[in-house]
Motif scaffolding. Structure first.
Motif, PDB file in Angstrom:
ATOM      1  N   TYR A   1       1.061  -1.210   0.069  1.00 23.67           N
ATOM      2  CA  TYR A   1      -0.051  -0.130   0.056  1.00 23.67           C
ATOM      3  C   TYR A   1       0.689   1.298  -0.091  1.00 23.67           C
ATOM      4  O   TYR A   1       0.447   2.268  -0.824  1.00 23.67           O
ATOM      5  CB  TYR A   1      -0.904   0.140   1.156  1.00 23.67           C
ATOM      6  CG  TYR A   1      -2.229  -0.843   1.184  1.00 23.67           C
ATOM      7  CD1 TYR A   1      -2.164  -1.972   0.295  1.00 23.67           C
ATOM      8  CD2 TYR A   1      -2.940  -0.932   2.311  1.00 23.67           C
ATOM      9  CE1 TYR A   1      -3.155  -2.691   0.354  1.00 23.67           C
ATOM     10  CE2 TYR A   1      -4.010  -1.674   2.461  1.00 23.67           C
ATOM     11  CZ  TYR A   1      -4.086  -2.580   1.316  1.00 23.67           C
ATOM     12  OH  TYR A   1      -5.240  -3.500   1.297  1.00 23.67           O
ATOM     13  N   HIS A   2       1.946   1.069   0.871  1.00 27.39           N
ATOM     14  CA  HIS A   2       2.802   2.185   0.807  1.00 27.39           C
ATOM     15  C   HIS A   2       3.386   2.818  -0.341  1.00 27.39           C
ATOM     16  O   HIS A   2       3.277   4.003  -0.884  1.00 27.39           O
ATOM     17  CB  HIS A   2       3.889   2.200   1.850  1.00 27.39           C
ATOM     18  CG  HIS A   2       4.944   3.157   1.895  1.00 27.39           C
ATOM     19  ND1 HIS A   2       4.691   4.573   2.360  1.00 27.39           N
ATOM     20  CD2 HIS A   2       6.416   3.066   1.793  1.00 27.39           C
ATOM     21  CE1 HIS A   2       5.790   4.960   2.301  1.00 27.39           C
ATOM     22  NE2 HIS A   2       6.768   4.364   1.986  1.00 27.39           N
ATOM     23  N   PRO A   3       4.214   2.130  -1.090  1.00 23.02           N
ATOM     24  CA  PRO A   3       4.931   2.359  -2.281  1.00 23.02           C
ATOM     25  C   PRO A   3       3.704   2.856  -3.170  1.00 23.02           C
ATOM     26  O   PRO A   3       4.174   3.908  -4.198  1.00 23.02           O
ATOM     27  CB  PRO A   3       5.626   1.126  -2.880  1.00 23.02           C
ATOM     28  CG  PRO A   3       5.301   0.144  -1.942  1.00 23.02           C
ATOM     29  CD  PRO A   3       4.959   0.490  -0.914  1.00 23.02           C
TER      30      PRO A   3
ATOM     31  N   ILE B   1       9.267   1.299  -6.265  1.00 28.63           N
ATOM     32  CA  ILE B   1      10.460   0.430  -5.930  1.00 28.63           C
ATOM     33  C   ILE B   1      11.439   1.086  -5.050  1.00 28.63           C
ATOM     34  O   ILE B   1      12.491   0.560  -4.949  1.00 28.63           O
ATOM     35  CB  ILE B   1      11.169  -0.213  -7.168  1.00 28.63           C
ATOM     36  CG1 ILE B   1      11.862   0.902  -7.968  1.00 28.63           C
ATOM     37  CG2 ILE B   1      10.450  -0.924  -7.935  1.00 28.63           C
ATOM     38  CD1 ILE B   1      12.626   0.454  -9.106  1.00 28.63           C
ATOM     39  N   HIS B   2      10.926   2.186  -4.511  1.00 27.43           N
ATOM     40  CA  HIS B   2      11.918   2.854  -3.476  1.00 27.43           C
ATOM     41  C   HIS B   2      12.304   2.296  -2.295  1.00 27.43           C
ATOM     42  O   HIS B   2      13.422   2.439  -1.713  1.00 27.43           O
ATOM     43  CB  HIS B   2      11.258   4.302  -3.282  1.00 27.43           C
ATOM     44  CG  HIS B   2      10.261   4.407  -2.263  1.00 27.43           C
ATOM     45  ND1 HIS B   2       9.041   4.303  -2.247  1.00 27.43           N
ATOM     46  CD2 HIS B   2      10.660   4.332  -0.785  1.00 27.43           C
ATOM     47  CE1 HIS B   2       8.459   4.186  -1.071  1.00 27.43           C
ATOM     48  NE2 HIS B   2       9.330   4.523  -0.108  1.00 27.43           N
ATOM     49  N   ASP B   3      11.608   1.260  -1.770  1.00 25.01           N
ATOM     50  CA  ASP B   3      11.832   0.506  -0.607  1.00 25.01           C
ATOM     51  C   ASP B   3      12.403  -1.141  -0.993  1.00 25.01           C
ATOM     52  O   ASP B   3      12.812  -1.567   0.050  1.00 25.01           O
ATOM     53  CB  ASP B   3      10.893   0.453   0.429  1.00 25.01           C
ATOM     54  CG  ASP B   3      10.826   1.894   1.317  1.00 25.01           C
ATOM     55  OD1 ASP B   3      11.522   2.435   1.276  1.00 25.01           O
ATOM     56  OD2 ASP B   3       9.599   2.082   1.627  1.00 25.01           O
TER      57      ASP B   3
ATOM     58  N   CYS C   1       7.840  12.721  -1.266  1.00 23.41           N
ATOM     59  CA  CYS C   1       6.470  11.988  -1.477  1.00 23.41           C
ATOM     60  C   CYS C   1       6.390  11.003  -0.219  1.00 23.41           C
ATOM     61  O   CYS C   1       5.327  10.552   0.175  1.00 23.41           O
ATOM     62  CB  CYS C   1       6.177  11.324  -2.788  1.00 23.41           C
ATOM     63  SG  CYS C   1       6.136  12.505  -4.327  1.00 23.41           S
ATOM     64  N   ASP C   2       7.666  10.176  -0.392  1.00 22.42           N
ATOM     65  CA  ASP C   2       7.636   9.187   0.797  1.00 22.42           C
ATOM     66  C   ASP C   2       7.188   9.599   2.067  1.00 22.42           C
ATOM     67  O   ASP C   2       6.565   9.061   2.851  1.00 22.42           O
ATOM     68  CB  ASP C   2       8.981   8.666   0.726  1.00 22.42           C
ATOM     69  CG  ASP C   2       9.321   7.385   1.502  1.00 22.42           C
ATOM     70  OD1 ASP C   2       8.181   6.586   1.839  1.00 22.42           O
ATOM     71  OD2 ASP C   2      10.380   7.175   2.096  1.00 22.42           O
ATOM     72  N   ARG C   3       8.083  10.730   2.252  1.00 18.48           N
ATOM     73  CA  ARG C   3       7.883  11.456   3.773  1.00 18.48           C
ATOM     74  C   ARG C   3       6.405  11.871   3.874  1.00 18.48           C
ATOM     75  O   ARG C   3       5.828  11.733   4.861  1.00 18.48           O
ATOM     76  CB  ARG C   3       8.851  12.473   3.841  1.00 18.48           C
ATOM     77  CG  ARG C   3       8.792  13.392   4.978  1.00 18.48           C
ATOM     78  CD  ARG C   3       9.046  12.691   6.455  1.00 18.48           C
ATOM     79  NE  ARG C   3       9.938  11.519   6.538  1.00 18.48           N
ATOM     80  CZ  ARG C   3      10.944  11.792   7.564  1.00 18.48           C
ATOM     81  NH1 ARG C   3      10.478  12.567   8.359  1.00 18.48           N
ATOM     82  NH2 ARG C   3      12.113  10.805   7.549  1.00 18.48           N
TER      83      ARG C   3
HETATM   84 MN    MN Z   1       9.050   4.185   2.249  1.00 18.74          MN
END
Ligand code: MN
Length: 744
Positions: free
Chosen positions: A66-68, A91-93, A157-159
């Motif tokens: 859900y997060h990405p 795919i950041h994580d 965006c992630d933050r």
């Molecule tokens: Mn993240």
């Protein structure tokens, strides 16, 4: 058993559907047309992420994927980023959290994407790797950021998504993440012109760091919403008529200000919510052809100011000269018919999109606007180049660098001109003296004043946008200690300090000679021991200071009675000390008022910089050698402590049933008012007699008819303190009374 299995399968099925639904909603939110190749790329990023995170869950219990997906959606719909960034967001994580390596990413998606993902992974490491010096890591991180700005955009965006879902984190992590956000990410978003992201980050951060203030403001904002909407509607009506008449195509609306900006105003001006007048701004967005943008905005401006009287000091033209983060807009504050000031912002659709979405939107317009409007992205590129320059400069140490960097980030700018018409950008609050140092060190050193638009002003004069400044110099002039109070730029501060240091060294040489002569005249040996006795006698810091004071005449020749000093015959009057009223020796910390971490008997002390009292939101900070120190979460040091040394932060809370009266806590309040003979005794009366509060000390300094006083008192808790401040306010309605956040 069987039931459980069924429900697990059911849950998996529900989640699988939900994941696909979220993915489809992401695809719909992408606003540029996708080629088949781009579609495939996004799909394979999604598949990779799905596989990599398949067994992981977030703190909230939701599937990790859900997060990405949410991060990618923010990138696409809220910042308007392109395919590459969306892929990276998905795919950041992956590299951080699974067995996939950077090499896998490189093989599958190529060099460019792998490099961005690498940058994102490194940032992650910086913040999770908690036993190293964070400031140095910030620096390394920013170095990678400036390679490809998409790293920071996706990181933002992630933050943002992490802040939106912060509720399920532990209190300690809430504080750590919120502080980092205020310390670094919100200023970065601001610098990149992402106003919406910046405001939301700030609001979310204070929701966790200043819970009570946040709650109060949001509740009060909600309560007044209907009345505010009616007010805006009435204000807008006559404007619509005028704008229609002028033949403009436009949109007009009232926009609430952020909770963070309201809180900042309340703190800054020391006023309650009820006295903040600009809770909203009215925005006019005109739909203009590129070549008519400026003319249309000024037409709208004249419609507004024909109907409402503008405040001439509060008109800002960022269309002619955009801010260096690319912001363009025309602002004016006008008086509504009920006598209240209302801010009106005028801009075109293009400017509005850039203001909301920032950097990414520049590129969208860059090509289509070429030749009509100068490339507005220069500011951002120039900034990134500057950041890179500072980063690569090995001489600046990491913490200093961070300060510089933050100075660059947070200050809004003004534009001023040299007599020759050259434009200089300075932070808001910069003075004529800052300007002088901006031009040249020697111009600064010799500055005696300035001519501002042909009027003479002192060196401390604060410049405003558009001023044309001519610096006046004199060969006899040189920097003085007080100058440090008249400048705000790092450059000016450093140059003045440099001069003073050098000057002091030279003056001290002379002072030393004077003292030497004195010694020989009275037939004493001039040696370290004897000089040290004199230093002690005058209660001075060092020999250098002693020599300097002698040269400056601050220690006059007749007091330099070497014989009597060395033979301990005191003949100097003591300095007058601040009035001490009554002292009670119950400083802090020994009794168990606070639960630190999960532990009931961890020892701690209350930090002296912010003096927490029961009722304050607090946290513990593990110090080297001094155990746990308790700070207020709104202590001005807190943001930097929590973001730089997050791993040393520990949860702390006041015990609920504190036995009152047993321990009192030190609190400091500041009072500003009109000078009046009886003020000290009146304050002392209210505090000690009526409220039976013990005062530790009271100092009052007066200057030209006004005074500023600091009172230290022992109170039970925040309620007790509030009551005391209220009582003083009732007795002295014109005084400005506030609690001191930090004890300098
Ligand atoms: Mn993240």
């Amino acid at each position: 058993m069987a039931d459980n299995e069924v429900s697990l399968i059911e849950r998996d099925e529900i989640e699988r559907k939900e994941i696909l639904k979220k993915y489809k909603s992401l695809l719909r939110s992408i606003r540029h047309d996708l080629t088949n190749e781009q579609k495939k790329l996004i799909r394979s990023a999604f598949d990779l992420a799905l596989d990599a995170h398949k067994d992981m869950r977030r703190k909230s219990g939701e599937p990790y994927i859900y997060h990405p997906i949410a991060v990618a959606k923010i990138a696409a719909s809220e910042i308007g980023l392109g395919t590459t960034s969306i892929v990276c967001a998905l795919i950041h994580d992956v590299v951080e959290d699974s067995n996939y390596t950077l090499l896998d990413i490189k093989r599958k998606f190529g060099d460019k994407i792998a490099k961005i993902v690498d940058g994102l992974t490194k940032i992650q490491e910086v913040f999770d790797h908690t036993d190293s010096m964070q400031a140095e890591n910030f620096r390394k991180m920013l170095l990678t950021l400036s390679d490809d700005v998409r790293v920071i955009l996706v990181k933002l965006c992630d933050r943002l998504h992490n802040m939106r879902t912060l509720e399920s984190m532990s209190r300690k992590n809430q504080l750590k993440i919120s502080s980092e956000t205020l310390f670094l990410y919100a200023p970065l978003a601001h610098r990149l012109g992402l106003y919406n992201v910046k405001s939301e980050l700030e609001d979310l951060a204070i929701k966790y760091t200043q819970r009570d203030a946040y709650k109060e403001i949001s509740q009060k904002l909600n309560a007044k919403k209907a009345a505010r909407d009616r007010y805006i509607k009435k204000f807008i009506e006559p404007l619509r008529d005028g704008l229609d008449e002028a033949g403009l195509v436009y949109e007009i609306k009232g926009r609430p200000k952020s909770i963070y900006s309201i809180l900042k105003k309340m703190n800054h001006q020391g006023i309650p919510f009820e006295q903040v007048y600009d809770l909203f701004a009215v925005r006019i967005i005109v739909d203009s052809k590129p070549e008519k943008e400026k003319a249309d905005c000024w037409t709208a401006y004249s419609v507004v100011t024909d109907r409402y009287k503008p405040n001439p000091l509060r008109t800002r033209d960022w269309i002619t000269t955009p801010k260096s983060n690319g912001y363009e807009s025309l602002h004016s504050t006008v008086m509504a018919s009920d006598g209240k000031w209302v801010e009106v912002q005028i801009r075109t659709k293009r400017m509005d999109e850039i203001a909301e979405k920032g950097y990414a939107a520049h590129w969208k317009y860059k090509n289509s606007m070429d030749g009509i409007i100068q490339s507005k992205s220069e500011g951002v590129d120039g900034w990134l180049a500057r950041v890179k320059e500072v980063l690569e400069n090995p001489s600046s140490n990491a913490l200093e660098f961070l300060d510089d960097f933050k100075l660059q980030l947070i200050h809004d700018e003004i534009f001023v001109f040299t007599p020759g018409g050259d434009l200089k950008k300075l932070p808001v609050g910069a003075t004529a003296l800052d300007f002088a140092f901006e031009i040249h060190t020697e111009v600064g050193n010799k500055c005696i004043g300035a001519k501002l638009n042909n009027k003479l002003v002192p060196i401390s004069h604060v410049l405003t946008n558009g001023d044309q400044v001519e610096i006046l110099t004199s060969e006899k002039q040189h920097p003085k200690e007080e100058w440090l109070n008249s400048v705000v730029t790092g450059k000016a501060i450093a140059r003045i300090r440099n001069y003073l240091r050098e000057h002091k060294r030279i003056a001290a040489e002379e002072g030393k000679e004077i003292l030497k002569k004195r010694f020989s005249k009275e037939k004493f040996t001039f040696n370290d021991d004897n000089v040290q006795k004199i230093v002690k006698f005058f209660k001075i810091q060092s020999q250098l200071d002693l020599y300097f004071n002698i040269q400056k005449g601050l220690i006059s020749q007749d007091k330099l009675d070497i014989d009597s000093i060395l033979n301990f015959k005191p003949n100097v009057n003591k300095l007058v000390k601040p009035i001490k009223v009554k002292e009670k020796a119950s400083a802090s910390g020994s009794k168990n008022e606070i639960i630190v971490g999960e532990d009931n008997d961890l020892s701690y002390t209350l930090s002296k910089c912010c003096n927490p009292i029961p009722g304050d939101d607090i946290f513990g900070f593990i110090t080297i050698g001094e155990g746990v120190k308790i700070h207020r979460t709104n202590c001005p040091n807190a943001v930097s402590l929590m973001s730089n040394y997050g791993y040393r932060v520990i949860k702390a809370q006041w015990k609920e049933n504190l036995i009152k009266q047993e321990t009192k806590f030190l609190a400091i309040i500041k009072i500003i008012g009109i000078d009046d003979v009886g003020v000290v005794s009146s304050l002392a009366d209210i505090i000690s007699k009526n409220l039976e509060v013990n005062m530790k000390s009271i100092t009052i300094e007066s200057n030209e008819g006004t005074f500023e006083g600091t009172i230290s008192v022992y109170v039970e808790d925040t309620q007790h303190l509030d009551l005391m401040m209220k009582k003083i306010q009732e007795k002295h309605p014109t005084m400005q009374i506030s609690r001191v956040d930090i004890n300098k």
